[in-house]
Scaffold this active site. Structure first.
Site, PDB file in Angstrom:
ATOM      1  N   THR A 169       0.797  -1.219   0.000  1.00  0.00           N
ATOM      2  CA  THR A 169       0.000   0.000   0.000  1.00  0.00           C
ATOM      3  C   THR A 169       0.838   1.281   0.000  1.00  0.00           C
ATOM      4  OG1 THR A 169      -1.526  -1.293   1.285  1.00  0.00           O
ATOM      5  CG2 THR A 169      -1.763   1.078   1.465  1.00  0.00           C
ATOM      6  N   ARG A 197     -12.636  -8.922  -1.775  1.00  0.00           N
ATOM      7  CA  ARG A 197     -12.016  -8.685  -0.453  1.00  0.00           C
ATOM      8  C   ARG A 197     -11.641  -7.192  -0.326  1.00  0.00           C
ATOM      9  NH1 ARG A 197      -6.961  -6.340   1.334  1.00  0.00           N
ATOM     10  NH2 ARG A 197      -6.422  -7.238   3.334  1.00  0.00           N
ATOM     11  N   GLY A 199      -9.733  -4.491   2.262  1.00  0.00           N
ATOM     12  CA  GLY A 199      -8.860  -4.419   3.431  1.00  0.00           C
ATOM     13  C   GLY A 199      -9.113  -3.173   4.255  1.00  0.00           C
ATOM     14  N   GLY A 221       0.010  -2.464   5.736  1.00  0.00           N
ATOM     15  CA  GLY A 221       0.268  -3.750   6.381  1.00  0.00           C
ATOM     16  C   GLY A 221      -0.902  -4.695   6.198  1.00  0.00           C
ATOM     17  N   GLY A 223      -4.265  -5.820   6.382  1.00  0.00           N
ATOM     18  CA  GLY A 223      -5.529  -5.116   6.568  1.00  0.00           C
ATOM     19  C   GLY A 223      -6.484  -5.760   7.538  1.00  0.00           C
TER      20      GLY A 223
END
Ligand code: GLY
Length: 308
Positions: A169, A197, A199, A221, A223
């Site tokens: 990210t 999905r 996060g 990191g 999620g």
């Protein structure tokens, strides 16, 4: 206020061969906006533009260069937060868009809604004449190779601590000369994720948060863990009583202690002090230091004793 900006290119086990590109990409994103920020650009515009740079850079897991999901598709999440109004815009699982953070920014000004996903988001893109890009514009050879490598691996899991993977990210936090804070986060999510999905990144208080009375944070990191403790809001709340770095460290400690999570944060508190901390092997970030100019790091300055 002296304007400030800090960006990150992900907290993960970033392989050494990608470190230089991460450092350069983060520095370029700061470089792209700092002069304008000094000349009156708003914090909101600054974080959008900095994240746009990172989304366009194939080094990072956001926009171009994002991970593929289990079906080999790219689905992107993004958020942008305004510390003056507490308003935010967010999008989830959007496809064929290079700059999801800019779609989130349009939503920030929507009279009714903050967060869109699914078919309604597709209609919104059409209504706002946001050009879709071809998958090839987002897909990199690096990610295709990685996808093929992990696709049939029965032992692969994104939850495995420190699985070496190309990147993560991206995000930016800025303070402008009017004392307004903003934060933005953009991501391709986790490798081999299930379609649909979502996060932490587009979830307000988890992947980002901004409040002029506290500070602003962008997270990175794992999620599924970050969401459970609303990491960005947790750090912002602790800006009230703790020095900036201590608040970031508190958040990352809680991430590990409470939900066994791995990740990192960057931020700025309301007085303009930078904060950063991570417990992953690496996190790439860069910020503008009024004395030193652009400072970029990719190193283990997290919490070694907490590592698995
Ligand atoms: N932190 C990015 C994600 O888990 O989607």
């Amino acid at each position: 206020m002296v304007p400030k900006i800090i960006v990150h290119g992900g907290a993960w086990n970033i392989p050494k061969r990608f470190h230089q590109a991460h450092l350069e990409g983060c520095s370029k994103a700061v470089q792209a906006v700092y002069a304008d920020l000094k000349n009156g650009l708003s914090a909101l515009e600054a974080v959008e533009r900095a994240v746009n740079e990172l989304e366009a850079d194939p080094t990072f897991n956001a926009g171009r260069g994002s991970y593929l999901n289990v079906k080999g598709e790219i689905e992107l999440d993004a958020i942008i937060c305004d510390g003056k109004t507490l308003n935010f815009g967010a999008v989830a699982a959007v496809q064929n868009i290079l700059h999801p953070v800019s779609v989130a920014k349009i939503l920030l000004n929507h009279p009714e809604h903050c967060f869109l996903a699914g078919n309604g988001l597709k209609d919104f893109l059409k209504e706002h004449h946001i050009a879709e890009v071809a998958v090839e514009d987002l897909l990199t050879q690096r990610e295709l190779v990685y996808y093929r490598k992990i696709k049939g691996d029965p032992n692969f899991t994104t939850r495995k601590p420190f699985e070496p993977a190309p990147g993560d990210t991206v995000g930016a936090v800025a303070l402008d000369d009017n004392g307004n804070l903003a934060a933005a986060t953009s991501t391709g999510g986790t490798p081999r994720k299930l379609p649909g999905r979502v996060g932490d990144s587009p979830v307000i208080g988890a992947g980002a948060y901004a409040d002029n009375q506290l500070g602003a944070i962008s997270a990175s990191g794992f999620g599924e863990a970050i969401m459970k403790i609303l990491l960005a809001k947790l750090v912002c709340d602790n800006f009230k009583d703790l020095p900036a770095m201590a608040a970031a460290r508190f958040g990352i400690t809680q991430l590990r202690k409470r939900v066994n999570g791995l990740g990192g944060v960057i931020g700025i508190n309301r007085t303009g002090t930078y904060a950063y901390c991570h417990n992953t092997p690496f996190m790439a970030y860069a910020y503008y230091d009024t004395k030193k100019g652009i400072v970029s790091h990719i190193k283990m300055d997290g919490m070694p004793s907490d590592r698995v």
